[in-house]
Motif scaffolding. Structure first.
Motif, PDB file in Angstrom:
ATOM      1  N   HIS A 243       0.865  -1.070  -0.011  1.00  0.00           N
ATOM      2  CA  HIS A 243      -0.060   0.031  -0.030  1.00  0.00           C
ATOM      3  C   HIS A 243       0.878   1.328   0.025  1.00  0.00           C
ATOM      4  N   PRO A 244       1.480   1.554  -1.174  1.00  0.00           N
ATOM      5  CA  PRO A 244       2.148   2.860  -1.046  1.00  0.00           C
ATOM      6  C   PRO A 244       1.619   3.993  -0.876  1.00  0.00           C
ATOM      7  N   PRO A 245       2.178   4.990   0.016  1.00  0.00           N
ATOM      8  CA  PRO A 245       1.438   6.243   0.289  1.00  0.00           C
ATOM      9  C   PRO A 245       0.724   6.955  -0.756  1.00  0.00           C
ATOM     10  N   GLN A 246      -0.391   7.459  -0.674  1.00  0.00           N
ATOM     11  CA  GLN A 246      -1.101   8.088  -1.614  1.00  0.00           C
ATOM     12  C   GLN A 246      -1.224   9.305  -1.101  1.00  0.00           C
ATOM     13  N   PRO A 247      -1.248  10.425  -2.234  1.00  0.00           N
ATOM     14  CA  PRO A 247      -1.574  12.172  -1.738  1.00  0.00           C
ATOM     15  C   PRO A 247      -3.183  12.133  -1.204  1.00  0.00           C
ATOM     16  N   TRP A 248      -3.428  11.346  -0.185  1.00  0.00           N
ATOM     17  CA  TRP A 248      -5.038  11.042   0.147  1.00  0.00           C
ATOM     18  C   TRP A 248      -5.565  12.455   0.410  1.00  0.00           C
ATOM     19  N   ARG A 249      -5.024  13.520   0.820  1.00  0.00           N
ATOM     20  CA  ARG A 249      -5.639  14.967   0.955  1.00  0.00           C
ATOM     21  C   ARG A 249      -6.117  15.235  -0.415  1.00  0.00           C
ATOM     22  N   GLU A 250      -5.179  15.192  -1.421  1.00  0.00           N
ATOM     23  CA  GLU A 250      -5.737  15.714  -2.774  1.00  0.00           C
ATOM     24  C   GLU A 250      -6.788  14.770  -3.433  1.00  0.00           C
ATOM     25  N   LEU A 251      -6.604  13.287  -3.168  1.00  0.00           N
ATOM     26  CA  LEU A 251      -7.689  12.468  -3.568  1.00  0.00           C
ATOM     27  C   LEU A 251      -9.096  12.810  -3.034  1.00  0.00           C
ATOM     28  N   LEU A 252      -9.140  13.258  -1.709  1.00  0.00           N
ATOM     29  CA  LEU A 252     -10.199  13.479  -0.813  1.00  0.00           C
ATOM     30  C   LEU A 252     -10.890  14.707  -1.803  1.00  0.00           C
ATOM     31  N   GLY A 253     -10.004  15.605  -1.821  1.00  0.00           N
ATOM     32  CA  GLY A 253     -10.607  17.098  -2.377  1.00  0.00           C
ATOM     33  C   GLY A 253     -11.034  16.921  -3.773  1.00  0.00           C
ATOM     34  N   ALA A 254     -10.458  16.090  -4.509  1.00  0.00           N
ATOM     35  CA  ALA A 254     -10.766  15.896  -5.864  1.00  0.00           C
ATOM     36  C   ALA A 254     -12.234  15.067  -5.638  1.00  0.00           C
ATOM     37  N   ALA A 255     -12.204  14.092  -4.959  1.00  0.00           N
ATOM     38  CA  ALA A 255     -13.550  13.467  -4.845  1.00  0.00           C
ATOM     39  C   ALA A 255     -14.643  14.238  -4.713  1.00  0.00           C
ATOM     40  N   VAL A 256     -14.522  15.026  -3.780  1.00  0.00           N
ATOM     41  CA  VAL A 256     -15.399  15.878  -3.313  1.00  0.00           C
ATOM     42  C   VAL A 256     -16.021  17.059  -4.098  1.00  0.00           C
ATOM     43  N   ARG A 257     -14.735  17.390  -4.957  1.00  0.00           N
ATOM     44  CA  ARG A 257     -15.150  18.486  -5.996  1.00  0.00           C
ATOM     45  C   ARG A 257     -15.886  17.763  -7.348  1.00  0.00           C
ATOM     46  N   SER A 258     -15.434  16.748  -7.637  1.00  0.00           N
ATOM     47  CA  SER A 258     -15.846  15.690  -8.661  1.00  0.00           C
ATOM     48  C   SER A 258     -17.504  15.722  -8.236  1.00  0.00           C
ATOM     49  N   ALA A 259     -17.749  15.345  -7.171  1.00  0.00           N
ATOM     50  CA  ALA A 259     -19.051  14.806  -6.651  1.00  0.00           C
ATOM     51  C   ALA A 259     -19.860  16.152  -6.704  1.00  0.00           C
ATOM     52  N   ALA A 260     -19.549  17.338  -6.090  1.00  0.00           N
ATOM     53  CA  ALA A 260     -20.234  18.679  -6.090  1.00  0.00           C
ATOM     54  C   ALA A 260     -20.318  19.256  -7.635  1.00  0.00           C
ATOM     55  N   SER A 261     -19.474  18.837  -8.476  1.00  0.00           N
ATOM     56  CA  SER A 261     -19.750  19.503  -9.777  1.00  0.00           C
ATOM     57  C   SER A 261     -20.316  18.688 -10.841  1.00  0.00           C
ATOM     58  N   ALA A 262     -20.731  17.429 -10.386  1.00  0.00           N
ATOM     59  CA  ALA A 262     -21.277  16.487 -11.238  1.00  0.00           C
ATOM     60  C   ALA A 262     -22.604  17.065 -11.815  1.00  0.00           C
ATOM     61  N   PRO A 263     -23.157  16.713 -12.674  1.00  0.00           N
ATOM     62  CA  PRO A 263     -24.393  16.833 -13.441  1.00  0.00           C
ATOM     63  C   PRO A 263     -25.398  16.672 -12.272  1.00  0.00           C
ATOM     64  N   GLY A 264     -26.298  17.593 -12.117  1.00  0.00           N
ATOM     65  CA  GLY A 264     -27.600  17.395 -11.281  1.00  0.00           C
ATOM     66  C   GLY A 264     -27.103  17.915  -9.911  1.00  0.00           C
TER      67      GLY A 264
END
Length: 436
Positions: A243-264
């Motif tokens: 389980h190599p270290p992941q930039p989880w802060r960036e991943l979490l922020g990207a997931a939230v932005r993606s969900a918030a900007s999705a159609p609908g």
């Protein structure tokens, strides 16, 4: 590993030592492969989880190396004189030491550190080699593996054990106390600097990048399969290999932005501005579809299984979530939940949010409470360790789960059922592992 500072021993002394060890030396100046491979076999017996890596190395006879060295392509360069004068038990320790450089990717890490900190020249690469040796030697020997004479240890400079190469590099500089290690040369596999005597990327018997990764994966499997027999440093390495270290802060922020900007998300009909099609229907006012800033509801797991440090991380992420949706803190609400949902707090500042709970875990009540809000959220973000039942049906909004990791070997999560393992997050949720 260690150079013979006393010079070459006389031939008669070498012959006597060889006979005492049960070895018949070959012609002077030739590499004693029988002795070298016997040492490798001994290393594989006392460190069975490293056997795959030890036997993946291809040996190359070289009179330009002081002892033994490795390149980044998994070739091991061996000095015949060093093999002749070193007991088999110590040679086994050198085998393990050299292959450790390759498994721990000291060459790749050395290159990255050199770029990040602007380290250039052979002196800095020697310092990397010493720091890499400190990382390996502090816990690799013992339990049947003899430490070679002259092995570089962090105690030599009064440094603590258990650190990484990058940490040791910040703790010391080259100086008089290290003059006895000026000879040290473990090859490009230890610090990333190519040597003139190495065969290079196009030489024979080198491993490809895919083959090297396969060897590391097999070794990591062996360590995690029997973690009790491996030192702490190796267990840490195996966990990162899987389980190599992941930039989880960036991943979490990207997931939230993606969900918030999705159609609908954040879209609704409004009479504040008539629709353009109203002109086709005289006397009829049609609402237009307008996009508003998305509302986000954050559910924080405050059950007893979540530590204080993880709750602190959750509060930090709440502020980051508000930035991910444009900084509108009035559109972000925070709900703490253990076995039951607590009070919903609008986000003013992360450190002012009381987190109540400490009991069992059932985040289904948190989902229900968030969806009953007067202004229903467009995105639900759940920060949890995953030890909870999940809603049976997908909520009518997008869901992002920030998951605090839990090792599978931690034991049962249910005192009454030793075989119980909680279900993972549902497939309809976007999952980001938090930590590392």
């Amino acid at each position: 590993m260690n150079a013979d500072t006393r010079g070459e021993r006389e031939a008669g002394t070498v012959d006597t030592a060889a006979r005492e060890d049960g070895w018949t030396p070959g012609p002077p100046g030739t590499l004693d492969l029988d002795k070298l491979f016997a040492a490798r076999l001994h290393a594989a017996r006392v460190r069975p989880y490293l056997a795959t890596a030890l036997f993946a190395l291809h040996t190359v006879e070289s009179r330009q190396v002081p002892t033994m060295a490795v390149d980044r392509h998994w070739r091991c360069y061996v000095s015949p004189a060093f093999v002749d004068r070193t007991p088999v038990e110590e040679l086994a320790g050198v085998w393990v030491h050299e292959v450790s450089h390759l498994l721990r990717d000291h060459h790749g890490r050395g290159d990255r550190v050199a770029r990040q900190r602007g380290l250039t020249g052979p002196g800095e690469r020697l310092r990397m080699n010493i720091a890499a040796d400190f990382e390996i030697n502090d816990d690799v020997f013992g339990d049947g593996l003899l430490r070679p004479e002259g092995a570089a240890l962090p105690e030599l400079l009064g440094l603590p054990g258990g650190q990484l190469m990058e940490d040791y590099l910040r703790m010391f500089r080259l100086g008089p106390r290290l003059k006895d290690l000026a000879w040290l040369d473990c090859g490009s596999g230890a610090d990333g600097r190519e040597r003139a005597w190495e065969l290079g990327p196009y030489g024979a018997h080198g491993l490809s990048e895919q083959q090297r990764d396969a060897v590391r994966f097999r070794v990591a499997q062996g360590i995690t399969g029997r973690p009790g027999s491996a030192p702490r440093g190796w267990r840490r390495w195996a966990e990162e290999a899987f389980h190599p270290p992941q930039p989880w802060r960036e991943l979490l922020g990207a997931a939230v932005r993606s969900a918030a900007s999705a159609p609908g998300a954040g879209e609704d009909y409004s009479y504040g501005r008539p629709a353009r099609r109203s002109c086709a229907l005289p006397g009829v006012v049609l609402p237009s579809l307008r996009r508003r800033p998305p509302r986000v509801s954050v559910i924080i797991d405050t059950s007893g299984s979540v530590s204080d440090s993880e709750l602190g991380s959750a509060l930090v992420e709440v502020a980051a979530i508000s930035r991910a949706v444009g900084g509108r803190r009035d559109l972000v609400s925070v709900l703490s939940c253990d076995a039951s949902a607590q009070v919903v707090h609008p986000l003013c500042k992360g450190e002012g949010i009381p987190l109540m709970g400490g009991g069992g875990t059932d985040l289904r009540s948190g989902f229900a409470r968030a969806l009953r809000a007067q202004a229903r959220p467009d995105v639900i973000v759940v920060l949890t360790d995953g030890q909870t039942p999940w809603p049976s049906a997908q909520p009518p909004c997008r869901t992002v789960v920030g998951l605090f990791p839990r090792p599978l070997s931690a034991g049962s999560w249910d005192e009454d059922d030793p075989d119980y393992v909680p279900d993972g997050p549902p497939a309809w949720a976007r999952v980001v592992e938090i930590g590392g």
